[in-house]
Write a protein that holds these residues in place. Sequence first.
Motif, PDB file in Angstrom:
ATOM      1  N   ASN A  82       0.866  -1.175   0.000  1.00 59.86           N
ATOM      2  CA  ASN A  82       0.000   0.000   0.000  1.00 59.86           C
ATOM      3  C   ASN A  82       0.905   1.228   0.000  1.00 59.86           C
ATOM      4  OD1 ASN A  82      -2.019   1.873   0.306  1.00 59.86           O
ATOM      5  ND2 ASN A  82      -2.473   1.337   2.435  1.00 59.86           N
ATOM      6  N   ALA A  83       1.365   1.613  -1.188  1.00 54.71           N
ATOM      7  CA  ALA A  83       2.471   2.570  -1.246  1.00 54.71           C
ATOM      8  C   ALA A  83       2.270   3.702  -2.239  1.00 54.71           C
ATOM      9  CB  ALA A  83       3.765   1.828  -1.578  1.00 54.71           C
ATOM     10  N   ALA A  84       1.028   4.006  -2.581  1.00 54.98           N
ATOM     11  CA  ALA A  84       0.788   5.105  -3.512  1.00 54.98           C
ATOM     12  C   ALA A  84       1.250   6.437  -2.946  1.00 54.98           C
ATOM     13  CB  ALA A  84      -0.697   5.170  -3.875  1.00 54.98           C
ATOM     14  N   GLU A  85       1.315   6.549  -1.608  1.00 57.18           N
ATOM     15  CA  GLU A  85       1.737   7.796  -0.966  1.00 57.18           C
ATOM     16  C   GLU A  85       3.162   7.717  -0.432  1.00 57.18           C
ATOM     17  OE1 GLU A  85      -1.102   8.915   1.969  1.00 57.18           O
ATOM     18  OE2 GLU A  85      -2.783   8.957   0.554  1.00 57.18           O
ATOM     19  N   CYS A  86       3.933   6.720  -0.879  1.00 56.24           N
ATOM     20  CA  CYS A  86       5.319   6.586  -0.421  1.00 56.24           C
ATOM     21  C   CYS A  86       6.095   7.870  -0.684  1.00 56.24           C
ATOM     22  CB  CYS A  86       5.982   5.415  -1.135  1.00 56.24           C
ATOM     23  SG  CYS A  86       7.717   5.184  -0.716  1.00 56.24           S
ATOM     24  N   ARG A  87       6.919   8.259   0.285  1.00 57.06           N
ATOM     25  CA  ARG A  87       7.683   9.497   0.150  1.00 57.06           C
ATOM     26  C   ARG A  87       9.102   9.274   0.675  1.00 57.06           C
ATOM     27  NH1 ARG A  87       4.923  13.113   5.057  1.00 57.06           N
ATOM     28  NH2 ARG A  87       5.995  12.065   6.809  1.00 57.06           N
ATOM     29  N   ILE A  88      10.018  10.157   0.264  1.00 55.22           N
ATOM     30  CA  ILE A  88      11.339  10.181   0.862  1.00 55.22           C
ATOM     31  C   ILE A  88      11.417  11.360   1.821  1.00 55.22           C
ATOM     32  CG2 ILE A  88      12.554   8.945  -0.963  1.00 55.22           C
ATOM     33  CD1 ILE A  88      13.498  11.647  -2.061  1.00 55.22           C
ATOM     34  N   VAL A  89      12.165  11.157   2.914  1.00 58.26           N
ATOM     35  CA  VAL A  89      12.331  12.187   3.924  1.00 58.26           C
ATOM     36  C   VAL A  89      13.811  12.352   4.225  1.00 58.26           C
ATOM     37  CG1 VAL A  89      10.074  11.696   4.940  1.00 58.26           C
ATOM     38  CG2 VAL A  89      12.126  10.607   5.895  1.00 58.26           C
ATOM     39  N   HIS A  90      14.158  13.533   4.734  1.00 62.48           N
ATOM     40  CA  HIS A  90      15.528  13.835   5.148  1.00 62.48           C
ATOM     41  C   HIS A  90      15.557  13.902   6.671  1.00 62.48           C
ATOM     42  CE1 HIS A  90      18.673  16.874   6.310  1.00 62.48           C
ATOM     43  NE2 HIS A  90      19.403  16.069   5.553  1.00 62.48           N
ATOM     44  N   ALA A  91      16.448  13.102   7.272  1.00 66.34           N
ATOM     45  CA  ALA A  91      16.594  13.099   8.728  1.00 66.34           C
ATOM     46  C   ALA A  91      17.985  13.590   9.093  1.00 66.34           C
ATOM     47  CB  ALA A  91      16.360  11.703   9.283  1.00 66.34           C
ATOM     48  N   LYS A  92      18.070  14.435  10.108  1.00 61.13           N
ATOM     49  CA  LYS A  92      19.351  14.998  10.530  1.00 61.13           C
ATOM     50  C   LYS A  92      19.387  15.102  12.050  1.00 61.13           C
ATOM     51  CE  LYS A  92      22.473  18.923   9.793  1.00 61.13           C
ATOM     52  NZ  LYS A  92      22.678  20.199   9.055  1.00 61.13           N
ATOM     53  N   ALA A  93      20.514  14.664  12.628  1.00 66.33           N
ATOM     54  CA  ALA A  93      20.705  14.769  14.073  1.00 66.33           C
ATOM     55  C   ALA A  93      21.514  16.016  14.410  1.00 66.33           C
ATOM     56  CB  ALA A  93      21.422  13.529  14.597  1.00 66.33           C
ATOM     57  N   ASP A  94      21.128  16.706  15.481  1.00 64.81           N
ATOM     58  CA  ASP A  94      21.899  17.867  15.916  1.00 64.81           C
ATOM     59  C   ASP A  94      23.030  17.416  16.844  1.00 64.81           C
ATOM     60  OD1 ASP A  94      20.792  17.413  18.445  1.00 64.81           O
ATOM     61  OD2 ASP A  94      19.367  19.052  18.305  1.00 64.81           O
ATOM     62  N   ALA A  95      23.760  18.349  17.407  1.00 57.22           N
ATOM     63  CA  ALA A  95      24.927  18.028  18.234  1.00 57.22           C
ATOM     64  C   ALA A  95      24.552  17.258  19.494  1.00 57.22           C
ATOM     65  CB  ALA A  95      25.668  19.307  18.605  1.00 57.22           C
ATOM     66  N   GLU A  96      23.301  17.371  19.937  1.00 57.48           N
ATOM     67  CA  GLU A  96      22.838  16.635  21.108  1.00 57.48           C
ATOM     68  C   GLU A  96      22.197  15.303  20.746  1.00 57.48           C
ATOM     69  OE1 GLU A  96      22.275  20.148  20.972  1.00 57.48           O
ATOM     70  OE2 GLU A  96      24.158  20.122  22.132  1.00 57.48           O
ATOM     71  N   GLY A  97      22.170  14.975  19.450  1.00 59.57           N
ATOM     72  CA  GLY A  97      21.588  13.708  19.024  1.00 59.57           C
ATOM     73  C   GLY A  97      20.098  13.735  18.816  1.00 59.57           C
ATOM     74  N   ARG A  98      19.494  14.919  18.820  1.00 61.74           N
ATOM     75  CA  ARG A  98      18.058  15.040  18.548  1.00 61.74           C
ATOM     76  C   ARG A  98      17.835  15.086  17.037  1.00 61.74           C
ATOM     77  NH1 ARG A  98      18.620  19.018  22.886  1.00 61.74           N
ATOM     78  NH2 ARG A  98      18.948  20.521  21.201  1.00 61.74           N
ATOM     79  N   TRP A  99      16.837  14.360  16.583  1.00 64.83           N
ATOM     80  CA  TRP A  99      16.594  14.228  15.148  1.00 64.83           C
ATOM     81  C   TRP A  99      15.474  15.148  14.674  1.00 64.83           C
ATOM     82  CZ3 TRP A  99      19.489  11.230  11.873  1.00 64.83           C
ATOM     83  CH2 TRP A  99      20.361  10.313  12.474  1.00 64.83           C
TER      84      TRP A  99
END
Length: 343
Positions: A82-99
């Motif tokens: 069920n993937a008609a709405e599949c998307r790519i996302v960008h994830a980035k962690a800051d210096a404290e490890g928060r995403w």
Amino acid sequence: MKIQKTVLGELDRAYATTIMEVNGKTKYIVASEGESQCVSYDMETHEKTVVWDGPGGTMNIVPVPGRENEFIATQKFIPTFNAAECRIVHAKADAEGRWSVVPIMTIPYLHRFDLLEIEGRLHLIGGVLCNSKQFKDDWSDPGRIIVGRFNEDITQPFELTTIHDGITKNHGFCASEWKGKKAFFVTGVEGMFVAYPPEKLEGKWQVEQLFDHEISDCALCDIDGDGKPEIATIEAFHGEKGKIYKETEDGWKVIHEHTYEFGHVVWGGKLLGKPAFIIAGRKGKMELVVYTLDDKGNFVETVVDNTGGPSNIAVAHKGDTDVILAANRQIGEIAIYELSQEA
């Protein structure tokens, strides 16, 4: 080979895996294909961090080459297909490890992808499972291989180009080298295809067909050390055969075969300094098996586990050990297997 299993945690429908550096520390990252989390565990302390709580549906997690603390992943590829709405996302962690997680764009049915740089610009190559579906087992609209160049701001949508179409059940994807060049292997009902990226930004991608029978997944490794890679496959789609092929003067020959149920993992590389393949099935015996050759050239099968039913794995070196990170989907488990030499 000594094997030490450690369960890091639970995750419903654990599926996608990667191992990457975050703020100078190695992290195990696993995400759910269901409507659940993406989580990170520190290699040394096993401390857990939640990358996101949803929406899930993650097929891939790929670290961004040339950048620290960043990856691109898929979301909203929800079972089953069920993937008609599949998307790519960008994830980035800051210096404290928060995403922080930013959606980039929708790419329907994007099942596998990788990232590469061409003349310093980030590119995506992906295998699209199919172009559309009316119901679960509708395979009437075959998939394709797509490529695209990210913008300087990689969180912005970008143009995609189809470099090969007509691949039914476009499931398998493997980045490797072939004929002395960087290459990406894509598999489906019609066989195995090899895509070669251009060296220049304005160059053309090239695609050739290597096999012409149905293949679900593949990996490469020169397991016998003769300088020519062998190819391991799962056949057919989510199939019951794990095969290892060698190229001979008379063409490609199967040199080893093992039966699985719902084959889904295939990996090639070095474990404890020796060339090896890993193949696993998600159902039945749920075997995760390492294949190596002994001094006489005979295959040695080492069962790492038969309780998890992994969907995907990642491998990393850790001192004198090698570590297999497994998303044991069938039991909702995230586990590592530390491999070491017998004393």
